[in-house]
Motif scaffolding. Sequence first.
Motif, mmCIF file in Angstrom:
data_model
loop_
_atom_site.group_PDB
_atom_site.id
_atom_site.type_symbol
_atom_site.label_atom_id
_atom_site.label_comp_id
_atom_site.label_asym_id
_atom_site.label_seq_id
_atom_site.Cartn_x
_atom_site.Cartn_y
_atom_site.Cartn_z
ATOM 1 N N MET A 158 0.829 -1.197 0.000
ATOM 2 C CA MET A 158 0.000 0.000 0.000
ATOM 3 C C MET A 158 0.868 1.253 0.000
ATOM 4 S SD MET A 158 -1.129 2.702 2.004
ATOM 5 C CE MET A 158 -0.778 2.187 3.687
ATOM 6 N N LEU A 159 1.894 1.259 0.851
ATOM 7 C CA LEU A 159 2.786 2.421 0.932
ATOM 8 C C LEU A 159 3.549 2.630 -0.371
ATOM 9 C CD1 LEU A 159 4.227 1.949 4.538
ATOM 10 C CD2 LEU A 159 2.629 3.728 3.778
ATOM 11 N N GLN A 160 3.960 1.540 -0.997
ATOM 12 C CA GLN A 160 4.669 1.653 -2.270
ATOM 13 C C GLN A 160 3.773 2.275 -3.334
ATOM 14 O OE1 GLN A 160 8.160 0.383 -2.750
ATOM 15 N NE2 GLN A 160 7.782 2.035 -4.205
ATOM 16 N N ASN A 161 2.530 1.830 -3.389
ATOM 17 C CA ASN A 161 1.585 2.381 -4.365
ATOM 18 C C ASN A 161 1.313 3.859 -4.095
ATOM 19 O OD1 ASN A 161 1.311 -0.084 -5.695
ATOM 20 N ND2 ASN A 161 -0.424 -0.718 -4.436
ATOM 21 N N PHE A 162 1.190 4.201 -2.812
ATOM 22 C CA PHE A 162 0.937 5.598 -2.464
ATOM 23 C C PHE A 162 2.136 6.464 -2.841
ATOM 24 C CE2 PHE A 162 0.832 9.193 0.533
ATOM 25 C CZ PHE A 162 -0.421 9.703 0.227
ATOM 26 N N GLY A 163 3.328 5.953 -2.601
ATOM 27 C CA GLY A 163 4.536 6.700 -2.965
ATOM 28 C C GLY A 163 4.629 6.950 -4.453
ATOM 29 N N ASN A 164 4.137 6.006 -5.238
ATOM 30 C CA ASN A 164 4.198 6.150 -6.695
ATOM 31 C C ASN A 164 3.317 7.284 -7.202
ATOM 32 O OD1 ASN A 164 5.994 4.015 -6.899
ATOM 33 N ND2 ASN A 164 4.401 2.500 -7.306
ATOM 34 N N MET A 165 2.296 7.669 -6.435
ATOM 35 C CA MET A 165 1.414 8.751 -6.863
ATOM 36 C C MET A 165 1.677 10.047 -6.098
ATOM 37 S SD MET A 165 -2.178 7.398 -5.136
ATOM 38 C CE MET A 165 -3.154 8.766 -5.737
ATOM 39 N N PHE A 166 2.613 10.037 -5.168
ATOM 40 C CA PHE A 166 2.876 11.191 -4.312
ATOM 41 C C PHE A 166 3.583 12.312 -5.063
ATOM 42 C CE2 PHE A 166 4.934 13.602 -0.955
ATOM 43 C CZ PHE A 166 4.000 13.597 0.068
ATOM 44 N N PHE A 167 4.582 11.942 -5.852
ATOM 45 C CA PHE A 167 5.380 12.930 -6.576
ATOM 46 C C PHE A 167 4.926 13.018 -8.027
ATOM 47 C CE2 PHE A 167 8.046 11.148 -3.208
ATOM 48 C CZ PHE A 167 8.422 12.297 -2.533
ATOM 49 N N TYR A 168 5.164 14.174 -8.631
ATOM 50 C CA TYR A 168 4.823 14.375 -10.034
ATOM 51 C C TYR A 168 6.053 14.230 -10.915
ATOM 52 C CZ TYR A 168 3.538 16.752 -14.378
ATOM 53 O OH TYR A 168 3.332 17.057 -15.697
ATOM 54 N N GLN A 169 7.135 14.881 -10.525
ATOM 55 C CA GLN A 169 8.356 14.817 -11.312
ATOM 56 C C GLN A 169 9.137 13.546 -10.976
ATOM 57 O OE1 GLN A 169 10.490 18.435 -12.086
ATOM 58 N NE2 GLN A 169 9.013 19.666 -10.950
ATOM 59 N N TYR A 170 10.064 13.208 -11.836
ATOM 60 C CA TYR A 170 10.865 12.001 -11.648
ATOM 61 C C TYR A 170 11.632 12.051 -10.330
ATOM 62 C CZ TYR A 170 14.818 8.824 -12.052
ATOM 63 O OH TYR A 170 15.764 7.844 -11.801
ATOM 64 N N ILE A 171 11.615 10.953 -9.614
ATOM 65 C CA ILE A 171 12.425 10.845 -8.397
ATOM 66 C C ILE A 171 13.333 9.633 -8.519
ATOM 67 C CG2 ILE A 171 10.719 11.970 -6.921
ATOM 68 C CD1 ILE A 171 9.961 9.168 -5.907
ATOM 69 N N THR A 172 14.447 9.679 -7.806
ATOM 70 C CA THR A 172 15.409 8.593 -7.850
ATOM 71 C C THR A 172 14.905 7.399 -7.044
ATOM 72 O OG1 THR A 172 16.566 9.383 -5.878
ATOM 73 C CG2 THR A 172 17.287 10.262 -8.008
ATOM 74 N N GLU A 173 15.525 6.257 -7.262
ATOM 75 C CA GLU A 173 15.188 5.063 -6.488
ATOM 76 C C GLU A 173 15.473 5.294 -5.004
ATOM 77 O OE1 GLU A 173 16.403 0.310 -6.155
ATOM 78 O OE2 GLU A 173 17.267 1.586 -7.728
ATOM 79 N N GLY A 174 16.559 6.043 -4.727
ATOM 80 C CA GLY A 174 16.904 6.331 -3.339
ATOM 81 C C GLY A 174 15.840 7.150 -2.633
ATOM 82 N N LEU A 175 15.315 8.179 -3.317
ATOM 83 C CA LEU A 175 14.284 9.006 -2.703
ATOM 84 C C LEU A 175 12.998 8.205 -2.508
ATOM 85 C CD1 LEU A 175 13.711 11.937 -1.746
ATOM 86 C CD2 LEU A 175 12.585 12.283 -3.936
ATOM 87 N N SER A 176 12.688 7.325 -3.443
ATOM 88 C CA SER A 176 11.517 6.474 -3.308
ATOM 89 C C SER A 176 11.632 5.588 -2.076
ATOM 90 C CB SER A 176 11.339 5.615 -4.556
ATOM 91 O OG SER A 176 10.241 4.742 -4.424
ATOM 92 N N LYS A 177 12.803 5.030 -1.840
ATOM 93 C CA LYS A 177 13.023 4.183 -0.670
ATOM 94 C C LYS A 177 12.950 5.010 0.620
ATOM 95 C CE LYS A 177 15.843 0.660 -2.951
ATOM 96 N NZ LYS A 177 17.196 0.030 -3.055
ATOM 97 N N TRP A 178 13.462 6.233 0.560
ATOM 98 C CA TRP A 178 13.410 7.136 1.714
ATOM 99 C C TRP A 178 11.967 7.411 2.107
ATOM 100 C CZ3 TRP A 178 11.527 12.303 1.369
ATOM 101 C CH2 TRP A 178 11.719 13.096 2.509
ATOM 102 N N PHE A 179 11.120 7.727 1.135
ATOM 103 C CA PHE A 179 9.711 8.009 1.395
ATOM 104 C C PHE A 179 9.016 6.763 1.944
ATOM 105 C CE2 PHE A 179 5.256 8.286 0.125
ATOM 106 C CZ PHE A 179 4.924 9.528 0.631
ATOM 107 N N PHE A 180 9.336 5.623 1.396
ATOM 108 C CA PHE A 180 8.766 4.357 1.841
ATOM 109 C C PHE A 180 9.119 4.101 3.310
ATOM 110 C CE2 PHE A 180 9.263 -0.359 2.095
ATOM 111 C CZ PHE A 180 7.929 -0.707 1.939
ATOM 112 N N ARG A 181 10.366 4.390 3.681
ATOM 113 C CA ARG A 181 10.820 4.186 5.062
ATOM 114 C C ARG A 181 10.037 5.068 6.021
ATOM 115 N NH1 ARG A 181 13.917 7.067 8.315
ATOM 116 N NH2 ARG A 181 14.563 8.487 6.655
ATOM 117 N N LEU A 182 9.753 6.314 5.621
ATOM 118 C CA LEU A 182 8.991 7.205 6.497
ATOM 119 C C LEU A 182 7.608 6.626 6.787
ATOM 120 C CD1 LEU A 182 9.773 10.800 5.123
ATOM 121 C CD2 LEU A 182 10.951 9.483 6.903
#
Length: 270
Positions: A158-182
């Motif tokens: 669920m968190l992964q799916n939410f993270g995928n729609m959170f940002f509009y511009q391209y984000i790095t894999e690292g930032l995606s993992k950071w958001f997921f951790r939060l």
Amino acid sequence: MGYYISIEEDVKIYVEDLNPGCNNVILFLHGWPGSHELFEYQFNQLPKLGFRCIGLDQRGFGKSDKPYSGYDYDRLSDDVRAVIEVLQLKNITLVGHSTGGAIAVRYMARHRGYGVSKLVLCAAAAPSLIQRPYFPYGIKREDVENIINGTYTDRPAMLQNFGNMFFYQYITEGLSKWFFRLGLQAASWSTAAVAKTWLGEEKLFDDMCEIKVPTLILHGIHDKVCLFSLGKALNQGIRNSKLIPFEFSGHGLFYDEQDKFNKELVEFIK
């Protein structure tokens, strides 16, 4: 520096306090399901400009205690009041993102804006996150129900799916993992409880009419979580408010267009 503030007998709230000697105070209320760390790219810059930046982790999220109950807007706004009183804050700018924006709106009405001289609502989940018979501008009820079901069955997905729609511009894999951790830092019960709040009668139409201070509304036009129409509704419902669209932002406008976000915030406060 970070420390804990006791707001109930068995509940402590974590607070990150940067540049505590400064009188120009900004209190940040984060959105679901994150923590104060969502404002990392504001905390990197604003203290250099002479601002005291305070970020609190709402109960159930980040480093704060995670009781099994107490996740309605009234209780969460009362937590904000407790922090403001303990720290003896005055003439602050209150910044609320997403659900943090909804809590800020409830705080301004319930506590009559105690200690607050200016308000900033960014991608706020107000006046209603979901569509209602008299308010067709939110997301569909079933979208929130899917979030709640996902929290109980497979919260990481669920968190992964939410993270995928959170940002509009391209984000790095690292930032995606950071958001997921939060998101994982929160308790699953608090994650679900706040989402259930969106479905109930926690609407903020009357609350926003009680706001008396100058209000800045920042909203990404590509927001898939809190649709841009919510920003328009807030602008219409809050006296002395100004809406600034973010043309290249989704829900995470403080990252998508962080330079613009910081600039608009500083100019509004000065």
